[in-house]
Every structure is written in C-alpha cells, then in structure tokens.
Design an enzyme around this catalytic site. Sequence first.
Site, PDB file in Angstrom:
ATOM      1  N   GLN A 121       0.677  -1.132  -0.059  1.00 28.82           N
ATOM      2  CA  GLN A 121      -0.105  -0.080   0.040  1.00 28.82           C
ATOM      3  C   GLN A 121       0.925   1.212  -0.049  1.00 28.82           C
ATOM      4  OE1 GLN A 121      -3.333  -0.495   2.931  1.00 28.82           O
ATOM      5  NE2 GLN A 121      -4.249  -0.257   0.893  1.00 28.82           N
ATOM      6  N   THR A 154      -0.568  -2.234   7.649  1.00 28.04           N
ATOM      7  CA  THR A 154      -0.584  -3.829   7.839  1.00 28.04           C
ATOM      8  C   THR A 154      -1.460  -4.462   6.790  1.00 28.04           C
ATOM      9  OG1 THR A 154       0.411  -3.766  10.012  1.00 28.04           O
ATOM     10  CG2 THR A 154      -0.552  -5.854   9.572  1.00 28.04           C
ATOM     11  N   HIS A 155      -1.128  -4.052   5.616  1.00 28.43           N
ATOM     12  CA  HIS A 155      -2.033  -4.456   4.587  1.00 28.43           C
ATOM     13  C   HIS A 155      -1.231  -5.072   3.275  1.00 28.43           C
ATOM     14  CE1 HIS A 155      -5.066  -1.018   5.864  1.00 28.43           C
ATOM     15  NE2 HIS A 155      -4.967  -2.068   6.780  1.00 28.43           N
ATOM     16  N   ASN A 156      -0.367  -6.135   3.803  1.00 30.35           N
ATOM     17  CA  ASN A 156       0.265  -6.978   2.861  1.00 30.35           C
ATOM     18  C   ASN A 156      -0.730  -7.843   2.164  1.00 30.35           C
ATOM     19  OD1 ASN A 156       1.392  -6.809   5.661  1.00 30.35           O
ATOM     20  ND2 ASN A 156       3.214  -6.535   4.453  1.00 30.35           N
TER      21      ASN A 156
END
Lengths: 571, 259
Positions: free
Chosen positions: A332, A500-502
Amino acid sequence: MAKTLPKTDVVVVGVGWAGGIIAAELTKSGLNVVGLERGKERKTEDYFMVHDELRYALRYELMQDLSKDTVTFRSQEKVRALPMRQYGSFLLGEGLGGAGVHWNGQTYRFLPYDFQIRTKTIERYGKGKIPEGMTIQDWGITYEELEPYYDKFEKLTGISGEPNPLGGQRSADYPTPPMKKSPALSLFNEAASKLKLHPYMMPSANLSQNYTNPDGISRGACQYCAYCERFGCEYGAKADPVVTVLPVALKTGKFEIRTHSNVRRILHKGGKATGVMYTDSTTGEELIQPADIVVVTSYVFNNVKLLLMSGLGKPYDPASGTGVIGRNYAYQVTKGNAAGFFEDKEFNMFAGAGALGVTLDDYNGDNFDHSDLKFIHGAAISLSQTGMRPIANNPVPGGTASWGAEFKANSVKYANRFLSVGGQGSSMPFQHHFLDLDPTYKDAYGDPLVRLTFDFEEQDRQLAMYVSNRCADIMKEMGANHIDQLKSLGPYEITMYQSTHNTGGVVMGASPDTSAVNTYAQMWDAENVFVVGASAFPHNSGYNPTGTVGALAYRTAEGIIKYRQKGGMLV
Amino acid sequence: MADPNQTGGSDNQKVEQPSRRKFLVQAGYAVGGVIVGGALGSLIRRDKKTETAPGASPGEGAAEARNYNRALMFFNQEQLNIVSAATERIFPADDAGPGALALGVPFFIDHQLAGEWGFNSREYMSPPFFAGEKEQGYQGRLKRREMFEIGLREMENHSQTKYTKGFTELAPEQQDEVLRAFESDEVKLTTISASGFFKMLRSSTLEGAYSDPLYGGNADMNGWRMRAYPGNQMSYTDVIDKDFAVIAPSSLQDHLSAH
C-alpha cells in the site's frame, strides 16, 4: 516420529477472521473442524489494562514474537535480504483472533473496478497504460458476484455506516447507522463538500449502537475510548473473531481450538492433502492431524511459507514470470497525505475510535480520469480520528528542530491543534515483487524465513504525490494555518510503520497459469486445499482489506460445503 | 541542570543553578571526611525534602508516600547523571511544563533497559549479521542495554576530548553540540551508530514523558497534563461530538482501584 491424531473433517490453519468465519460456517453445516492456532488464547477480559500506549502500541504486546519468526527483506534481487529484526513497516498478528483483534475496524468494499482492473483499464485507456512489468489481472469474479458475501460480513460484524456515493451497488443498507461525527470530521466533511467531492462516514466495525447479529451474538456500542489499532477492545464493541464467529463455532460442539499449535507442513499424496503436521510449541512435540479438507487461513506471509515448505503449487519464478506461489505481492502507498496545523482551533483528537472517520473516493479506483496521469488506480482519502496517543503523536510544523526547547514548545502547543488528511493508496503488482524462502535465515523450528522482495515504483511515486496534493487541497479548505505535505516518495523502507495491508502470494483468478486458487480459494493443484485471506488479492486496492477478506471467506465456506457434497473442482 | 534529584522542575532558573548538592552527587564526593563514591554518594541527599522522588509535583508534603520506584535497576550513578542531563536537553522544562528530569524520564529509561526491551528479547537477534541498507533496518548484534552503555561512555569521551570536561559539567549549549554530533554521525563510533543511539535516546525520552506513570516516567501524569491528554478514560461518548475541552487525566492505577 510424529504422533498421528484421530482424523477430522476439516483442519483450519490459523484462527483469525478467515479461519473463524470458515469454522463457524462449516460447523453450523455439521462438519467437524479443528482449528490450529500457533499463538495463545485471547478473551475480552485480557484487556482490563489495555489503555497502555507503551505496552501495546510501542512494545507490540499483541504481535508475533519476532525472535521466533519474522521475514527477510530486500529492495531487489541484487541486494542481500536481511531479517526484519524489529517491527516497523507492518505488524504481524498472533494468537486467537489474529490481527482481527488489533485492527481498527475500517470495513470497506473494494470497487467494481478492482475486480476487473485489467479489462477496465485497457477498455478506457488502451494497453499502453499498463507499464512494463506491472502484472495486474482480473480477479475471476465480479463485484456483483461478491456483493452478497460483503453483505454477510457486514451483518456479522454490525458495520456502522452510510452508502458510499461512488461505490458499487448495495443490496442492503449497513446494519447500524454511522458513528458520531466529531468537530474534526465535520470540518473535513464541509470542506470536501465545498470542493464538490463526495464524503461519507467511514464504515466501522466499532459499533455505533448495541447490535445483535444474525448468529444471535450481541455486542455493546463503542465508547470512543481511542484505543483500537494495536489494542484489543475491552468492551467487545469492536468486532473481532473472538467475540463474533468463534463462540458460534464453539457452540455447535463441533469446533476444537488448539492454541500453541504451529502448523509447519501440509501433508499430501497424489494431488490431495491428507492433513497437516504441526509442532506443539509448549512441549516441542510434533503431531499429525489428518483431515479430509485443509483450509489455510494464516497471514499472507505464512500462507505462502506453508505452501512452499509443503511443496504444494508451483513456486513463482520472477525471471520468467511463471509459477504462482509467491506471485503478485503487493502492499500500500500511505505516505500521500497532508498535515495541517491550526493556530486558533483545538480538537478533541485524544478521543476517537479505530474506524471513526470521513472518507471520499473521488480519487480512488478509476473514479477519476487517469488519461493525463502516469499512474492507475488511486486512494481513499480520509480524515480519521483513531485517537492521537501522546508518545506516537508529536507533530510539529516543518522546519521545527526534532528535539530541544523549540521541539518541545511546538509539540506541546500543537498537540491538540493538528489534523491530518491521508490517502490510503492502492498498490499494483510487478513481476519483480514477490515472496519466496530465504536461503540463509531460519525460524525457531529451523524452517526458512519468508523473503520479501519489494520496492516502490514510478506508479507509486506518481500516485503518492497526486494524492498528497489532493489532501492538501482539502486541508487548505479546512482552514489550516500551516500545511506540510509529502515532497517525494522515497524508497520503501521496512523500518517505518506504513500499513499492515500486505497482500498476494497465493492469488485468485480464472487461470491456473496466473493464479494459485480459484474464486472459491480452492487450490488448482490440490482440490481439497483452500487458501483464504488477503494472500488471494491479485493487487491491493486503496482501502483496508478486511471487508474483502471477510467476503471471500464467506464465499469459500460456501464452496467448501459444496465440495464436501460433490467433490472435484468448484470452477 | 543535570541533577536527577531536583524536585519540582517547572522552574527553569532553579534547574540551571549549580548547587552544592549537585556537585556532591556528580563527583560522588567526600562528606565529613569520609570518601563516599559511587552509589553511596546518593545517601548524602537523605533529607526530608529530597526523599520525595524527583518529579513528584510541587506542593506535595512529607505525608506523600515515598516512591520506591525511584532507584536504579541498570544504570550506575554516572550513567544516570549523563542520561539525566541529555534527556533534559532533548525535552527541557519550560513555561509549558516539566522537562524530562522532573517527569522521571531517566528512571523510566533505566527500568526499560533492565527488562525485555533492553534485552531485545522479542526481536530477531539470530546470526548471521551483515551490514545492510538503511531501508533494511537495524542489523547489529548488540542489544539496547549494550548500546546505551557504549553510547553514554562515548558521549563522555567526546565531551572530554572536545571540552576536557565531563558531559554533565558542560554548559547546556555545549551539551547540545555533543548531542548534535551524535545525531548527525559526526562522531564516528566503531561498534554502534552514533545517530542510531541518539534516535533511541530521543524516542525513549518521549516514551518516558508520556507513558503511563506505571513505568516510572510521566511523574504524577504531569506529562499528560502539560498537553491536556486525559490518559486512561473509559468513555468519550459524551464528548466525542463536542468541541475540545480539558479533561483531568486518569491513569491505569486509577482504573485498577476503581474496579
């Protein structure tokens, strides 16, 4: 030799949102499910002392213990990958409920554009719009097909919100009305409206009012205590797996949770899984859990690791762009924002909730013309009021020294005179961004760490600057006396918290050549293995991913029930 | 200004004044003909006033319970004095409120280094160790407590080399110059990064100023009070849609005793 346990119908690897939804739906349908969770048990009572910024936000109380397992990182293949020794860019969850415990609760739907991104980009701008190496692809499913599952997840969690004026069609309203509007939110809302943009209240899993969901689970309203992200909710007001789906699954008597159980291999024979091997981390004992169906529902990195360690699915090869496990890692772009300092206004930003905010999608997806822009997609732009806790939030106007008398005076002066408008930028996959196994570094069990190869691209730099400028337009309209904004997006660094948007690594799609799973998260190479989560996203959109993870999990549960009855590939 | 035992602390003048007591503490010196060095030096200060811990708010009398948290788990006295002086320069007392010293930041850092943070126990510390790119983050083999020991010693060495005085004896402007030399890596160290150490010192100063008083800093919640942060509150439902108003802070201890 590992001890073999009695067989179960379904084994779920990782008990967070995806694992919890699968467990609830399958046990309700009559199947026996064992949930293996490598972390510890969690419950609402654990959060009696949760208003502790140091312990939870800075010492990462709820996160994975990196001394046991982490990832390695390099910007490109020529660089030696080195371990992420300390937390920074993203925070890995662990324990019952997974990262679903310490999320903010911002629960969006992706745009119709997202699911057909390749087709629609080419339709509007031609093939030349997609730069060399960018591996965007359609998801194999449309927004309309996924819509009922979004609705299910929103009803499960009781999302508080109002329709997005620029979003896809909805079959129903949100189950609860929007959260309360703070003065800062109102200011943003008015400024955006004056600029003829389309603001709406952020869809929130922190409840605006008491709510009972279709499973009969009741939760109380959010108290705006301002401790959501990185914290567990001491009220159970924020939807998380522990207070929603897990009690439903347990009530059937058909769900068994085993914590401290670290799954290390999927066992398989002749193209079908036979069960999993895991280590009981309290005794060190290796155990085999046989099962008819294996559902992999851990975080992105571990989903990829488990498949690679098990020899399931063809590993991705970045040189040829062939193979699928580890392909299309995306992230992101969160640095496109604008910070505003106000001389004669103070805001109650100490209060808030993880998903308290106003958002607009005028610059997200393909909601605006990209003909003259050197990037595709965009970002949701929001002002969110998650609670400005005092250690992490000491904003000072640009040019202020970073310590000493001037810093202190300004950080105290502006503590309550600061607002930020931020873009949550989408992230496109590239052929040379991928996940594989590190050749050098090992976890506590002697298995390799996952290796991440990733950097920002021109696409990201252009997007970040554009979004930052749009944020600044709004901040100006809001009347800030001083505005600081992004000057340029530097290289990706793993040291600074971003998101924490892997996503990606086990992506879904219509073809086994470019995807690891079909649209029911069923592996092309092993029909009784389902891999659920943001690992299935072929790219990452300009939104928080959990709403889409929840929708895909509901669809997968439906698929597994169908598979149990008929067998074979579902697509 | 480097006296960790200064009570109060909102009064800048008082902080800047060299005092006999400060001299004794820093030198670990003689009293009544007996040489007392090191840790024993602290015994000199046992009068009624100074029994109250540093950072206790002014006006609290002798009836105030002693704060047994104000002792050392990790630093020796010299290290405490250097940390005290340095953190007060990073976050000085001013008209707005107390600085690092009065908030108890040096004790906070001492206590943190004695625990799992100081040992990097929840971080990946396995070999092999290679120097990496900046974007890859910390790759050293040393733990935070070792970095602090080295960093503080090197601050002292640098002060002696450049000014032939110990860090705590320097004028505030000179102390700033030393800190800037570390911040900018103008000081070259072989085992640790000077700027990495400075960064850690700065961030732990803010942690000590603003974490719950449970950890030994933010004395009497005065850090929170200074910036109108209400600390631990159970609910803002009634104020979330209202304009800003100051709310008296509440700590985790208040929460414990209320339940």
